[in-house]
Design a protein around this motif. Structure first.
Motif, short mmCIF file in Angstrom:
data_model
loop_
_atom_site.label_atom_id
_atom_site.label_comp_id
_atom_site.label_asym_id
_atom_site.label_seq_id
_atom_site.Cartn_x
_atom_site.Cartn_y
_atom_site.Cartn_z
N THR A 282 13.38 4.88 -31.18
CA THR A 282 12.08 4.86 -31.85
C THR A 282 10.96 4.73 -30.80
O THR A 282 11.21 4.43 -29.64
CB THR A 282 11.98 3.65 -32.81
OG1 THR A 282 12.04 2.44 -32.02
CG2 THR A 282 13.13 3.66 -33.80
N ARG A 283 9.72 4.94 -31.26
CA ARG A 283 8.57 4.77 -30.37
C ARG A 283 8.49 3.32 -29.88
O ARG A 283 8.11 3.05 -28.74
CB ARG A 283 7.27 5.14 -31.10
CG ARG A 283 7.08 6.63 -31.29
CD ARG A 283 5.77 6.93 -32.02
NE ARG A 283 4.62 6.52 -31.25
CZ ARG A 283 3.99 7.29 -30.37
NH1 ARG A 283 4.42 8.53 -30.14
NH2 ARG A 283 2.92 6.85 -29.73
N GLU A 284 8.86 2.39 -30.75
CA GLU A 284 8.83 0.97 -30.37
C GLU A 284 9.87 0.69 -29.28
O GLU A 284 9.60 -0.06 -28.34
CB GLU A 284 9.09 0.09 -31.60
CG GLU A 284 7.95 0.09 -32.63
CD GLU A 284 7.83 1.40 -33.40
OE1 GLU A 284 6.70 1.72 -33.84
OE2 GLU A 284 8.86 2.09 -33.57
N GLN A 285 11.04 1.27 -29.42
CA GLN A 285 12.06 1.10 -28.39
C GLN A 285 11.64 1.77 -27.08
O GLN A 285 11.92 1.26 -25.99
CB GLN A 285 13.40 1.69 -28.87
CG GLN A 285 14.06 0.90 -29.98
CD GLN A 285 15.25 1.62 -30.58
OE1 GLN A 285 15.22 2.83 -30.81
NE2 GLN A 285 16.34 0.89 -30.85
#
Length: 249
Positions: free
Chosen positions: A151-154
């Motif tokens: 994900t973008r967060e990861q």
């Protein structure tokens, strides 16, 4: 156009390997470039300087011949010449072997911004109080995001987020990416290195651009990056669209 720019070594680096150049031109147009060098003892710093100098010379020599509708061809050709200049230095000087630089360049004219980039230095459009990323990082982590593996967060905390897949000067030929967007009065183009975006979230950047006067915003953004750790060199370049240019354009 109005222009404000700043670069800072950050809190953790021995030297500043970022560089930038920006110029106002006749008729309410402007251009700017931001580079983040890499490689060698001095290689990154020199690669970024060669890139900004070459692009500046290119605009100075060829700008008058630019015809409306040919902006993409013009800016892509400039990037190709810039890539070759960095590559030739890298291959002719053993101490500079393997050097390269990211590059993000914007040319704003006639209500349009034309953007070309290689690497993970970014261009954003600040419009109506919101911030939109124009460029897409050329990085290993972005490829993982695009393919749905993370994900973008990861991606934001991934240990290999600084591994880029394209850069100026690494090979004789480059495939830069071109984007364009409409711009209007009150809009701001932001060009920056990852020393800003790795430290300051997009929402926080947008808040600064909303609340802080244009010519103060660059130093405030750098301060935010330093407060967050300042782990890399930080370069922020703002290009603001003013009313008279839209009316005359």
């Amino acid at each position: 156009m109005k222009i404000a720019a700043i670069t800072d070594i950050g809190s953790c680096r021995q030297e500043n390997q970022d560089n930038y150049c920006a110029q106002q031109l006749a008729g309410g147009t402007a251009w700017g470039i931001v580079c983040d060098g890499m490689g060698g003892v001095n290689g990154g710093r020199i690669a970024a300087r060669i890139a900004t100098d070459t692009m500046q010379q290119y605009f100075a020599r060829h700008m008058k011949a630019l015809q409306p509708g040919m902006e993409k061809t013009f800016i892509m050709r400039g990037f190709d010449i810039t890539n070759r200049a960095v590559y030739e230095k890298s291959t002719s000087d053993p101490e500079m072997q393997g050097m390269g630089t990211t590059g993000v360049c914007a040319y704003a004219s006639r209500g349009m911004a034309h953007v070309v980039h290689a690497g993970d230095s970014r261009a954003y459009l600040f419009h109506a109080g919101g911030l939109r990323q124009i460029t897409r990082d050329h990085s290993m982590v972005q490829q993982l995001v695009d393919s749905g593996q993370i994900t973008r967060e990861q991606a934001a905390v991934h240990p290999q987020k600084n591994l880029i897949t394209r850069a100026l000067g690494v090979s004789a030929n480059i495939v830069p990416e071109y984007n364009r967007c409409e711009i209007e009065e009150g809009d701001i183009l932001l060009l920056c290195t990852d020393g800003l975006t790795n430290m300051v979230a997009d929402d926080d950047i947008a808040q600064v651009l909303r609340e802080v006067p244009f010519f103060d915003a660059t130093s405030i953004l750098v301060d935010r990056a330093l407060q967050a750790g300042g782990q890399d060199n930080i370069t922020v370049l703002l290009m603001g669209v003013e009313a008279t240019e839209v009316n005359n354009g």
